[in-house]
Design a protein around this motif. Structure first.
Motif, PDB file in Angstrom:
ATOM      1  N   HIS A 112      -0.576  13.987 -11.727  1.00  0.00           N
ATOM      2  CA  HIS A 112      -2.031  13.986 -11.520  1.00  0.00           C
ATOM      3  C   HIS A 112      -2.359  13.628 -10.070  1.00  0.00           C
ATOM      4  CE1 HIS A 112      -6.304  13.447 -12.716  1.00  0.00           C
ATOM      5  NE2 HIS A 112      -6.282  12.650 -11.662  1.00  0.00           N
ATOM      6  N   LEU A 113      -1.734  12.569  -9.573  1.00  0.00           N
ATOM      7  CA  LEU A 113      -2.046  12.114  -8.209  1.00  0.00           C
ATOM      8  C   LEU A 113      -1.642  13.159  -7.166  1.00  0.00           C
ATOM      9  CD1 LEU A 113      -1.039   8.356  -8.535  1.00  0.00           C
ATOM     10  CD2 LEU A 113      -3.351   9.252  -8.176  1.00  0.00           C
ATOM     11  N   ILE A 114      -0.512  13.804  -7.418  1.00  0.00           N
ATOM     12  CA  ILE A 114      -0.028  14.807  -6.465  1.00  0.00           C
ATOM     13  C   ILE A 114      -0.955  16.029  -6.470  1.00  0.00           C
ATOM     14  CG2 ILE A 114       1.870  16.461  -6.110  1.00  0.00           C
ATOM     15  CD1 ILE A 114       3.729  14.022  -7.016  1.00  0.00           C
ATOM     16  N   ALA A 115      -1.456  16.396  -7.649  1.00  0.00           N
ATOM     17  CA  ALA A 115      -2.399  17.516  -7.722  1.00  0.00           C
ATOM     18  C   ALA A 115      -3.731  17.142  -7.074  1.00  0.00           C
ATOM     19  CB  ALA A 115      -2.623  17.908  -9.180  1.00  0.00           C
ATOM     20  N   ARG A 116      -4.038  15.845  -7.093  1.00  0.00           N
ATOM     21  CA  ARG A 116      -5.360  15.384  -6.669  1.00  0.00           C
ATOM     22  C   ARG A 116      -5.439  15.087  -5.172  1.00  0.00           C
ATOM     23  NH1 ARG A 116      -9.033  12.097 -10.525  1.00  0.00           N
ATOM     24  NH2 ARG A 116     -10.712  11.542  -9.105  1.00  0.00           N
ATOM     25  N   HIS A 117      -4.349  14.586  -4.631  1.00  0.00           N
ATOM     26  CA  HIS A 117      -4.400  14.081  -3.257  1.00  0.00           C
ATOM     27  C   HIS A 117      -3.557  14.934  -2.324  1.00  0.00           C
ATOM     28  CE1 HIS A 117      -4.507  11.444   0.166  1.00  0.00           C
ATOM     29  NE2 HIS A 117      -5.550  10.870  -0.405  1.00  0.00           N
ATOM     30  N   ALA A 118      -4.186  15.454  -1.277  1.00  0.00           N
ATOM     31  CA  ALA A 118      -3.521  16.435  -0.409  1.00  0.00           C
ATOM     32  C   ALA A 118      -2.282  15.881   0.297  1.00  0.00           C
ATOM     33  CB  ALA A 118      -4.516  16.950   0.626  1.00  0.00           C
ATOM     34  N   VAL A 119      -2.243  14.586   0.565  1.00  0.00           N
ATOM     35  CA  VAL A 119      -1.110  14.028   1.330  1.00  0.00           C
ATOM     36  C   VAL A 119       0.106  13.775   0.423  1.00  0.00           C
ATOM     37  CG1 VAL A 119      -0.361  12.056   2.736  1.00  0.00           C
ATOM     38  CG2 VAL A 119      -2.645  13.028   3.064  1.00  0.00           C
ATOM     39  N   ALA A 120      -0.152  13.523  -0.853  1.00  0.00           N
ATOM     40  CA  ALA A 120       0.930  13.110  -1.766  1.00  0.00           C
ATOM     41  C   ALA A 120       1.664  14.324  -2.323  1.00  0.00           C
ATOM     42  CB  ALA A 120       0.361  12.261  -2.899  1.00  0.00           C
ATOM     43  N   GLN A 121       2.814  14.628  -1.732  1.00  0.00           N
ATOM     44  CA  GLN A 121       3.675  15.672  -2.313  1.00  0.00           C
ATOM     45  C   GLN A 121       4.660  15.051  -3.290  1.00  0.00           C
ATOM     46  OE1 GLN A 121       5.509  17.561   1.075  1.00  0.00           O
ATOM     47  NE2 GLN A 121       3.626  18.641   1.638  1.00  0.00           N
ATOM     48  N   GLN A 122       4.999  13.795  -3.006  1.00  0.00           N
ATOM     49  CA  GLN A 122       5.806  12.987  -3.922  1.00  0.00           C
ATOM     50  C   GLN A 122       5.255  11.568  -3.836  1.00  0.00           C
ATOM     51  OE1 GLN A 122      10.020  13.383  -2.867  1.00  0.00           O
ATOM     52  NE2 GLN A 122      10.203  14.864  -4.541  1.00  0.00           N
ATOM     53  N   ILE A 123       5.531  10.757  -4.838  1.00  0.00           N
ATOM     54  CA  ILE A 123       5.048   9.375  -4.780  1.00  0.00           C
ATOM     55  C   ILE A 123       6.129   8.403  -5.264  1.00  0.00           C
ATOM     56  CG2 ILE A 123       2.628  10.009  -5.205  1.00  0.00           C
ATOM     57  CD1 ILE A 123       3.318   8.511  -8.034  1.00  0.00           C
ATOM     58  N   ARG A 124       5.894   7.137  -4.932  1.00  0.00           N
ATOM     59  CA  ARG A 124       6.736   6.060  -5.446  1.00  0.00           C
ATOM     60  C   ARG A 124       5.789   4.977  -5.943  1.00  0.00           C
ATOM     61  NH1 ARG A 124      12.717   5.807  -4.891  1.00  0.00           N
ATOM     62  NH2 ARG A 124      13.156   3.700  -5.559  1.00  0.00           N
ATOM     63  N   PHE A 125       6.075   4.412  -7.129  1.00  0.00           N
ATOM     64  CA  PHE A 125       5.203   3.370  -7.689  1.00  0.00           C
ATOM     65  C   PHE A 125       5.566   1.983  -7.171  1.00  0.00           C
ATOM     66  CE2 PHE A 125       4.766   6.625 -11.029  1.00  0.00           C
ATOM     67  CZ  PHE A 125       3.384   6.689 -11.105  1.00  0.00           C
ATOM     68  N   THR A 126       4.535   1.153  -7.011  1.00  0.00           N
ATOM     69  CA  THR A 126       4.713  -0.277  -6.711  1.00  0.00           C
ATOM     70  C   THR A 126       3.795  -1.036  -7.673  1.00  0.00           C
ATOM     71  OG1 THR A 126       2.901  -0.381  -5.112  1.00  0.00           O
ATOM     72  CG2 THR A 126       5.064   0.252  -4.244  1.00  0.00           C
ATOM     73  N   ASN A 127       3.658  -2.345  -7.446  1.00  0.00           N
ATOM     74  CA  ASN A 127       2.792  -3.148  -8.325  1.00  0.00           C
ATOM     75  C   ASN A 127       1.428  -3.434  -7.735  1.00  0.00           C
ATOM     76  OD1 ASN A 127       4.744  -3.740 -10.499  1.00  0.00           O
ATOM     77  ND2 ASN A 127       5.858  -4.647  -8.785  1.00  0.00           N
ATOM     78  N   SER A 128       1.215  -3.101  -6.473  1.00  0.00           N
ATOM     79  CA  SER A 128      -0.046  -3.449  -5.823  1.00  0.00           C
ATOM     80  C   SER A 128      -0.208  -2.612  -4.561  1.00  0.00           C
ATOM     81  CB  SER A 128      -0.038  -4.933  -5.420  1.00  0.00           C
ATOM     82  OG  SER A 128       0.936  -5.138  -4.403  1.00  0.00           O
ATOM     83  N   GLY A 129      -1.409  -2.675  -4.011  1.00  0.00           N
ATOM     84  CA  GLY A 129      -1.663  -2.009  -2.740  1.00  0.00           C
ATOM     85  C   GLY A 129      -0.867  -2.647  -1.617  1.00  0.00           C
ATOM     86  N   THR A 130      -0.725  -3.960  -1.666  1.00  0.00           N
ATOM     87  CA  THR A 130       0.060  -4.667  -0.647  1.00  0.00           C
ATOM     88  C   THR A 130       1.479  -4.114  -0.604  1.00  0.00           C
ATOM     89  OG1 THR A 130      -1.206  -6.695  -0.996  1.00  0.00           O
ATOM     90  CG2 THR A 130       0.960  -6.931   0.041  1.00  0.00           C
ATOM     91  N   GLU A 131       2.091  -4.029  -1.774  1.00  0.00           N
ATOM     92  CA  GLU A 131       3.473  -3.539  -1.832  1.00  0.00           C
ATOM     93  C   GLU A 131       3.561  -2.083  -1.388  1.00  0.00           C
ATOM     94  OE1 GLU A 131       5.457  -4.076  -5.560  1.00  0.00           O
ATOM     95  OE2 GLU A 131       4.774  -6.143  -5.737  1.00  0.00           O
TER      96      GLU A 131
END
Ligand SMILES: Cc1ncc(COP(=O)(O)O)c(C=O)c1O
Length: 416
Positions: A112-131
């Protein structure tokens, strides 16, 4: 004119209305330094202690209710206990909460995020924005082989020494000032990190030419451009990146993408994120017990699916209406007010000039505290420093009540 004696009177009234919150604060001080666990949520004499929340209404331990126009600092974009999110979280929790292995809910959210956001071709999960920010910085270092960063004054990307500084690897420059960036941007810089709109710094939007110039300058020296969409994703379906049509290298997201549950995401070009692939020699080791948590992934996906462009448009239109009404009622009461807005986020500045960067945010701190307490007394829950972030569930009637609450709050501040 703001009456300089209003603050102690407002505090007294707040204390009279919140005796049980005071007891909670006394108890908290025994076990939590300063009675808090989140520096930003404290305000004198003590914060109202919240006991439940549903939709746009939160209730404190003394039974006072407030219309919530802060929504956990933008994270609860559908307000509290949004039924589809509650259902998704409940279903996920009954399936086992968190696994020491990949699961498809992570992939559903990632897709969903990759379809939604132009910069995200791949993602990695963390626990917070800080991380997620820290991971973006490590990624930029690995990609470029450099170790220094440029951040902006008034920018906020989380709570860690490298980001909050001062730090030897970080240079801070004024926002919306391309010449200041040019002076320090060279081939030792791994990345420039930018919020397209300073959130904590006062809801100050980047000039479109500023972002474009940053992109050109970073390309020229081979530095990465990291866009922080932790707060601004709510501004448009594809976030501020879509509004500015900016071509960044990496993106950081958090808050609303977890549907109210803890999460963060660092995304970007697949060619950059190769440094996180364990098959790459010398790959970054990045782990976290709760990365890609099942409950956050399911709740976050449902929250995002309900955050359609029409829902965003309605929220943004409500925010525009509210901003105008706050400015008018400030003016009527003789309080200097400028409301800055980015989509559904506002900052109510108690000053008479519009800030273009954090250095131009110069309110009287007493007036800021007075407005916050007066709003609480009028049943409106905003951030102590003036941030507002609407939710999709705030009704037109509730919006009217909030606007009327600001009007009465300004009257309280100027009463003699
Ligand atoms: C723009 C921005 N980036 C990053 C963060 C950090 O996110 P977290 O609080 O999830 O660590 C915040 C938090 O307020 C933020 O506003």
């Amino acid at each position: 004119m703001v009456n300089s004696k209003c603050l102690p009177l407002l505090m007294k009234e707040f204390e009279a209305r919140t005796p049980r919150s005071r007891q909670v604060a006394d108890r908290a001080r025994r076990v939590l330094p300063g009675g808090e666990t989140r520096s930003i949520t404290f305000y004198p004499p003590y914060p109202a202690s919240i006991t439940k929340a549903a939709g746009a209404v939160i209730t404190d331990v003394d039974g006072n209710s407030y219309l919530d126009i802060l929504n956990n600092y933008t994270a609860l974009v559908h307000g509290h206990a949004f039924p589809p999110v509650v259902e998704a979280a409940r279903a996920a929790a009954s399936e086992g909460v968190v696994y020491p292995a990949p699961h498809e809910a992570q992939l559903d959210l990632a897709e969903h995020l990759i379809a939604r956001h132009a910069v995200a071709q791949q993602i990695r999960f963390t626990n917070s924005g800080t991380e997620a920010t820290l991971l973006a910085m490590r990624t930029a270092q690995a990609v470029t082989g450099r170790d220094r960063f440029i951040l902006f004054e008034g920018g906020y990307h989380g709570s860690a020494p490298l980001i909050t500084g001062p730090h030897p690897q970080v240079t801070r420059v004024p926002f919306n000032d391309p010449a200041a960036v040019e002076e320090v941007l060279d081939d030792t810089i791994a990345a420039v990190l930018i919020e397209p709109c300073l959130g904590v710094g006062g809801v100050i939007a980047a000039e479109p030419e500023f972002i474009q110039t940053l992109r050109d300058m970073t390309y020229k020296v081979g530095a990465l451009l990291v866009i922080d969409e932790v707060q601004t994703l709510r501004a448009s379906y594809g976030g501020a990146t879509e509004l500015y049509e900016v071509d960044a290298d990496l993106v950081v997201m958090a808050k609303l993408i977890g549907g109210g549950y803890p999460t963060g995401v660092m995304g970007g070009r697949a060619s950059h994120l190769r440094v996180l692939d364990q098959a790459t020699p010398g790959a970054i080791k990045h782990s976290g017990t709760f990365n890609g948590h099942l409950v956050s992934a399911r709740a976050g996906l449902v929250a995002l699916e309900h955050l359609t462009q029409p829902a965003i448009d309605r929220m943004n239109a409500s925010a525009e209406k509210l901003a105008n009404r706050i400015e008018v009622s400030g003016r009527t009461n003789g309080v200097p007010v400028i409301v800055t807005r980015f989509g559904s986020m506002l900052h109510v500045h108690l000053q008479d000039h519009e800030p273009a960067n954090a250095g131009q945010v110069t309110p009287d701190p007493t007036a800021v505290s007075a407005l916050h307490l007066a709003l609480l007394l009028e049943g409106v829950f905003a951030a102590p420093r003036g941030l507002v972030a609407l939710s999709t569930v705030l009704t037109d009637d509730q919006l009217d009540s909030v606007a009327a609450g600001y009007e009465r709050a300004f009257a309280r501040m100027t009463a003699h």
